[in-house]
Design an enzyme around this catalytic site. Structure first.
Site, short mmCIF file in Angstrom:
data_model
loop_
_atom_site.label_atom_id
_atom_site.label_comp_id
_atom_site.label_asym_id
_atom_site.label_seq_id
_atom_site.Cartn_x
_atom_site.Cartn_y
_atom_site.Cartn_z
N ASP A 176 0.83 -1.19 0.00
CA ASP A 176 0.00 0.00 0.00
C ASP A 176 0.87 1.25 0.00
O ASP A 176 0.63 2.20 -0.74
CB ASP A 176 -0.89 -0.04 1.24
CG ASP A 176 -2.04 0.92 1.13
OD1 ASP A 176 -2.35 1.30 -0.01
OD2 ASP A 176 -2.62 1.27 2.15
N ASP A 200 -9.12 -1.18 3.03
CA ASP A 200 -8.74 -0.79 4.39
C ASP A 200 -9.68 -1.41 5.40
O ASP A 200 -9.26 -1.98 6.40
CB ASP A 200 -8.77 0.72 4.51
CG ASP A 200 -7.85 1.37 3.51
OD1 ASP A 200 -6.71 0.90 3.39
OD2 ASP A 200 -8.27 2.31 2.84
#
Lengths: 461, 249
Positions: free
Chosen positions: A192, A382
């Site tokens: 990420d 997320d």
């Protein structure tokens, strides 16, 4: 008296934190209810453990090597898919992406969600026949699939389905074996970080592309759009707003709230690129307001349309309209009273609005924070991986769950703070996952003997 | 009796804080953030403490004095931490005030400050309840229950929930007292808080004696009620003072 600044600070942060908390809570509940006392019963085969199937009897080195390989393969897969998405998006296959997203939502809700519902039904012995169950499930999945990118869906429903999707996928991922989960989480956090921040990272490309086209990202993203605040969060203050309008003592609150609302309305779906008011120079406020009044019939029609599509359930169009009208009158009165503070107010409000515009989001299956026009956006990834971490912690003990939850939430808070400083898309996973993992192991290895030792002796402090 | 009992224990320990949260805290996002950060601070303090005591654990359960040392060091550490928490809050208050000036809204009212203190205290209290009581409650949701030998008249979960409630109360409201004491420079309040905390903690030592919990729990509740009363009196005094005084600024 009630118009202290305590109420206006942190609304955006809470708007993101509460769905994340709900998601994590439900995943933990699901983990406790559905899979109790069944260690290693079913080993699922997903993309996350293609290479190596962990079994409890393996040695530690085997586990570490295998899980590292798993994580590597998974990350490579994800980045390939994301690059593919970037390519498709670059060549304007937006509709293809949207329909693909809908399709995958349908599949996820139908198959994974269906199996989870089935196990819930079995666990609680809910008497339901298969035909009814099928019909309900079909309706549920179809609404979910449609809610993704359609305009006519209440945002509340869309947010609900996003959280639900997160829960389902996360509950699925918690069935992964332990070592694989940990390495996977770390690897994803690293991925990420790279994908969002490094030049040429796929998510960065995607976000920049979407920004340059001023479109919404064709991805599964949770939006905490201010419209929802207006309906839910501000629901409480609406009454206050109306009643406060009659007394002149609390004048100062009004412009802020409703200039805010004005922005929110304008920034809503279709016409957010034309939100010249919220981003434009506010040098001459009265003129601006007059303009606002003049254009109000036009804007009103916009509003009407939008409130039909974005105001949720019990908030009827008529009410919104009436309230707006009242606000406009109200604002008019105030300007004559005190013009100069209003200038400051609106300018500041705009600053804040702009700051709020730096936003959080994600590529399809992956995760990051990104920039868009209004509200904070958080990628579905997320949600999923936060919940996976908490769900994994839930398999050990409740204490680790709380510690992980606090770690993740504080990480999210840090990320949001950074967001207001950096004003560009940020990865949401790294800080949270790092803190979560640190707290998990601290709690498990260090804190638990201490706390259990003292509290089983009924010692507390 | 399984899930119902578990939920009952949870609500016994956290019910009052839950209602406080719903009716006071949840409406104001900033207070929610305060609760979260104060909970986090408490967790970090607990981790640091357990790291310091790691070498000596597990303690022998026959002698009481190691526990006494443990309690004293823990309370001392946390009280020092409270001072730092206050300093952090002080900075935050300045920031909030300048922010309020910039948006030309009124500065923080006295009630706002007290609510922030309450939220901070609630965070500490909730963290206490969560780690000392809730996290051990998992077995209570299943069948059967658990007794400790020293307190055989009640299930262990019930005892710990009851004690937790007292400590949650003490933590929550002593933060209000402490913040007010620091703000006014009131020495007696500043000493009152650590004293109450220490005394309440050392009263749990009574549980060490066989059957001691029947004596210890009422004493702890006495401390909790004392804290409540003191806090109530103090808040009342401040509020009447500010109301009688003409509004400045």
């Amino acid at each position: 008296m009630e118009n202290s600044i305590l109420e206006s600070i942190g609304v955006e942060i809470i708007g993101v934190m509460s769905p994340v908390s709900i998601c994590m809570f439900l995943v933990v509940l699901l983990v406790y209810v559905v899979s109790p006392n069944t260690p290693n019963s079913v080993v699922i085969q997903t993309a996350a453990n293609l290479v190596y199937l962990e079994t409890p009897t393996d040695t530690t080195t085997q586990k570490i090597e295998g899980s590292l390989l798993n994580a590597l393969v998974f990350v490579i897969l994800i980045s390939l898919v994301t690059f593919l998405m970037v390519l498709l998006y670059y060549y304007n296959f937006t509709n293809f992406l949207k329909y693909y997203m809908r399709f995958s939502t349908f599949i996820v809700l139908g198959s994974m969600g269906g199996s989870i519902f089935l196990s819930i039904i079995q666990h609680f012995l809910i008497p339901i026949d298969s035909v009814t169950c099928m019909i309900l499930l079909l309706n549920f999945t179809i609404v979910g699939a449609l809610s993704g990118f359609s305009q006519g869906i209440p945002i509340f429903l869309r947010q609900g389905y996003m959280v639900l999707l997160g829960i389902i996928v996360a509950a699925w991922f918690t069935k992964l074996p332990e070592w694989t989960t940990w390495t996977l989480l770390v690897a994803l956090a690293l991925y990420d970080l790279v994908a969002v921040l490094a030049p040429g990272g796929p998510l960065k490309l995607l976000v920049e592309l979407a920004q340059s086209r001023e479109e919404e990202l064709p991805a599964l993203i949770y939006e905490s759009r201010p419209t929802i605040n207006q309906v839910n969060g501000r629901g409480g203050s609406l009454g206050l707003l109306v009643t406060g309008a009659t007394t002149s003592s609390s004048v100062e609150l009004q412009p802020v709230t409703h200039s805010n609302e004005g922005n929110q309305v304008r920034v809503s779906p279709e016409n957010y690129s034309t939100s010249d008011y919220s981003t434009g120079e506010v040098g001459n406020v009265p003129a601006n307001v007059r303009e606002d009044e003049e254009t109000s019939p036009l804007v009103g029609s916009f509003r009407e349309r939008q409130s039909t599509c974005s105001a949720s359930n019990d908030f009827s169009t008529v009410d919104v309209e009436r309230l707006r009208a009242r606000n406009l009158e109200n604002r008019d009165g105030e300007i004559s009273e005190e013009a100069s503070p209003l200038v400051d107010l609106i300018r500041l409000e705009n600053e804040r609005e702009e700051r709020r515009n730096a936003v959080v989001g994600s590529g399809a299956e992956s995760e990051s924070i990104l920039t868009a026009t209004a509200g904070i956006k958080l990628g579905l990834g997320d949600f999923i991986f936060y919940s996976v971490l908490v769900g994994r912690a839930a398999m050990y003990d409740l204490m680790t769950v709380y510690a992980c939850y606090l770690g993740i939430i504080s990480g999210l808070g840090c990320t949001l703070m950074l967001l207001s400083v950096c004003r560009k898309a940020l990865p949401a996973l790294p800080i949270s996952i790092t803190l979560g993992i640190i707290f998990y192991f601290c709690t498990r290895l260090i804190m638990e003997p201490f706390v259990v030792g003292t509290s089983t002796n009924l010692m507390m402090f | 009796m399984t899930v119902a009992a578990g939920l009952g224990y949870v609500l016994l320990a956290l019910g009052p804080s839950l209602s406080l949260f719903v009716f006071v805290i949840a409406k104001k996002p900033f207070l929610v953030l305060t609760v979260l950060s104060s909970t986090l601070l408490w967790l970090v303090s607990l981790i640091i403490l357990s790291a310091m005591w790691k070498a000596f654990l597990p303690l022998k359960t026959t002698a009481w004095w190691p526990f006494a040392i443990l309690l004293v060091t823990s309370v001392g550490f946390q009280e020092i931490l409270r001072v730092f928490f206050w300093m952090g809050y002080k900075k935050l208050e300045d920031i909030l005030d300048t922010f309020a000036d910039r948006v030309s809204k009124p500065r923080l009212y006295l009630t706002d400050k007290m609510q922030i203190a309450l939220a901070g205290g609630l965070g500490h209290g909730v963290a206490h309840a969560v780690f000392f009581c809730l996290s051990l409650l998992t077995p209570a949701f299943g069948k059967a229950t658990f007794y400790v030998e020293r307190c055989s008249s009640m299930p262990f979960f019930l005892v710990s929930a009851i004690i937790c409630l007292a400590f949650v109360t003490i933590h929550t409201f002593s933060m209000v007292i402490a913040f007010n004491g620091y703000a006014e420079g009131n020495k007696s309040d500043q000493i009152f808080v650590p004293a109450v905390h220490l005394i309440a903690a050392s009263m749990t030592l009574i549980n060490f004696a066989s059957g001691g919990c029947m004596v210890g729990i009422p004493l702890i509740y006495f401390m909790a009620i004392l804290t409540l009363l003191h806090c109530g009196r103090m808040v009342w005094r401040r509020l009447t003072e500010t109301r009688s005084r003409p509004v400045v600024s």
